[in-house]
Scaffold this active site. Structure first.
Site, PDB file in Angstrom:
ATOM      1  N   GLN A  11       0.829  -1.201   0.000  1.00 26.15           N
ATOM      2  CA  GLN A  11       0.000   0.000   0.000  1.00 26.15           C
ATOM      3  C   GLN A  11       0.864   1.251   0.000  1.00 26.15           C
ATOM      4  OE1 GLN A  11      -3.188  -0.496   2.754  1.00 26.15           O
ATOM      5  NE2 GLN A  11      -3.874   1.608   2.564  1.00 26.15           N
ATOM      6  N   SER A  91       3.896  -6.502   2.851  1.00 26.20           N
ATOM      7  CA  SER A  91       2.587  -6.372   3.495  1.00 26.20           C
ATOM      8  C   SER A  91       1.483  -6.832   2.540  1.00 26.20           C
ATOM      9  CB  SER A  91       2.379  -4.928   3.975  1.00 26.20           C
ATOM     10  OG  SER A  91       1.209  -4.819   4.757  1.00 26.20           O
ATOM     11  N   LEU A  92       0.655  -5.918   2.050  1.00 26.00           N
ATOM     12  CA  LEU A  92      -0.371  -6.277   1.062  1.00 26.00           C
ATOM     13  C   LEU A  92       0.230  -7.073  -0.096  1.00 26.00           C
ATOM     14  CD1 LEU A  92      -2.966  -5.873  -0.759  1.00 26.00           C
ATOM     15  CD2 LEU A  92      -1.801  -3.819  -1.546  1.00 26.00           C
ATOM     16  N   ARG A 116      -9.640  -7.516   4.095  1.00 26.41           N
ATOM     17  CA  ARG A 116      -8.519  -7.132   4.963  1.00 26.41           C
ATOM     18  C   ARG A 116      -8.486  -5.616   5.126  1.00 26.41           C
ATOM     19  NH1 ARG A 116      -2.947  -5.818   3.789  1.00 26.41           N
ATOM     20  NH2 ARG A 116      -1.441  -6.684   5.280  1.00 26.41           N
ATOM     21  N   HIS A 201       0.310  -3.112  11.304  1.00 23.47           N
ATOM     22  CA  HIS A 201       1.417  -3.943  11.798  1.00 23.47           C
ATOM     23  C   HIS A 201       1.778  -3.596  13.249  1.00 23.47           C
ATOM     24  CE1 HIS A 201       1.771  -5.699   7.870  1.00 23.47           C
ATOM     25  NE2 HIS A 201       1.832  -4.502   7.346  1.00 23.47           N
ATOM     26  N   GLN A 250       0.521 -11.503  10.336  1.00 20.11           N
ATOM     27  CA  GLN A 250       1.117 -10.385   9.599  1.00 20.11           C
ATOM     28  C   GLN A 250       0.443  -9.058   9.927  1.00 20.11           C
ATOM     29  OE1 GLN A 250      -0.049  -8.754   6.145  1.00 20.11           O
ATOM     30  NE2 GLN A 250       1.608  -9.488   4.837  1.00 20.11           N
TER      31      GLN A 250
END
Length: 313
Positions: A11, A91-92, A116, A201, A250
């Site tokens: 992102q 991440s994503l 998500r 996170h 995660q």
């Protein structure tokens, strides 16, 4: 040339118009955008191609938009006969990597990241959590600072370990601001507050993670065709049960990107290909190890240049 890794952006890399020119020329690229519209029952492609940027940037839109664009570009890379030995994403981007490794279907992947994003957006009330990038400070010193400040009611932690001298912290707004001030006092070159909608996170995402686990239980996970490097452990994973568990973790765990890249290099990767909008990860890889080959595929022209370069190696 050594082994190849495909890496996928997270992102923040989204821009209005990403993939539009290529989709207008190539039916296979266009079909990926259409599949996303069908799975989500919304005109995601119109939002990607036409904006507005502020709506595209919302977490629940940016995540499926980036995954869709990355996977659309991935189709062309595969058609060119380029295949990875390892995949990873920031991440994503880990979801794009899972689609690339055939762990998740594209339709399930785009659905998962839409959910998500929605859960991440709702996890913490607006303006109560935030993130900041700390530049020019080592991990041990910054860890000591956040340990000193964090409390159960006002936590802050390391969130993205991106490359040497670039670490993002995340947590309750006051705790992040206090840690930012202390980091500057103790020698950080710069601290940049990030324009984000939540403390991603961090432990504040645990409620979202619990709900997200139920979403993942409705999807079909397969054995990975190639190893996926986990954001949580920075180690290869192929088992669907482990992968699902790591995706839940995660949401509230640090993204160990520097360590993940080093793991791939230790496993023999010498060529990294970033697939998707922007060149953020390419820049990070070069800061981690300037001796590896790094390519970025973010449009038709960069794709052609990368294919030409790889065939010449």
């Amino acid at each position: 040339m050594g082994k190849i890794a495909f890496i996928f952006p997270g992102q923040g890399s989204q821009t209005v118009g990403m993939g539009k020119e290529w989709a207008e020329k190539d039916e296979k690229v266009a079909s990926i955008f259409r599949q996303a519209d069908e799975r989500l029952q919304m005109s995601l492609s119109q939002l990607i191609f036409e904006g507005p940027q502020d709506v595209l940037t919302k977490t629940e839109n940016a995540q499926p938009a980036l995954l869709t664009t990355s996977i659309a570009f991935l189709q062309k890379v595969k058609e060119a006969g380029i295949h990875p030995h390892y995949v990873a994403g920031h991440s994503l981007g880990e979801y794009s990597a899972l689609v690339a490794a055939s762990v998740l279907s594209f339709a399930d992947g785009v659905y998962a990241v839409r959910k998500r994003g929605e859960l991440m957006e709702k996890a913490v009330p607006a303006r109560q959590g935030t993130m900041a990038a700390v530049l020019g400070m080592d991990e041990a010193t910054l860890q000591h600072i956040v340990d000193e400040i964090t409390t159960e009611s006002s936590p802050v932690q390391l969130a993205n370990l991106n490359c040497p001298g670039q670490i993002v912290i995340s947590g309750a707004k006051e705790a992040v601001e206090r840690a930012s001030q202390l980091a500057k006092e103790k020698g950080a070159k710069r601290v940049i507050p990030l324009e984000v909608s939540g403390p991603f996170h961090s432990v504040l995402m645990k409620p979202a993670a619990e709900q997200f686990s139920s979403v993942l239980d409705t999807l079909s996970f397969q054995e990975s065709a190639v190893p996926v490097i986990s954001n949580v452990t920075a180690e290869p994973m192929t088992n669907p049960t482990e992968i699902k568990q790591r995706l839940v973790e995660q949401l509230y765990s640090p993204v160990r990107w520097e360590q993940s890249v080093q793991t791939m290099i230790d496993l023999g990767v010498h060529t990294f290909i970033e697939i998707g909008p922007g060149k953020v990860l390419s820049g990070l890889v070069k800061k981690i190890n300037r001796h590896v080959n790094v390519y970025s595929i973010f449009d038709e022209a960069s794709f052609a240049a990368t294919v030409t370069a790889l065939k010449g190696e």
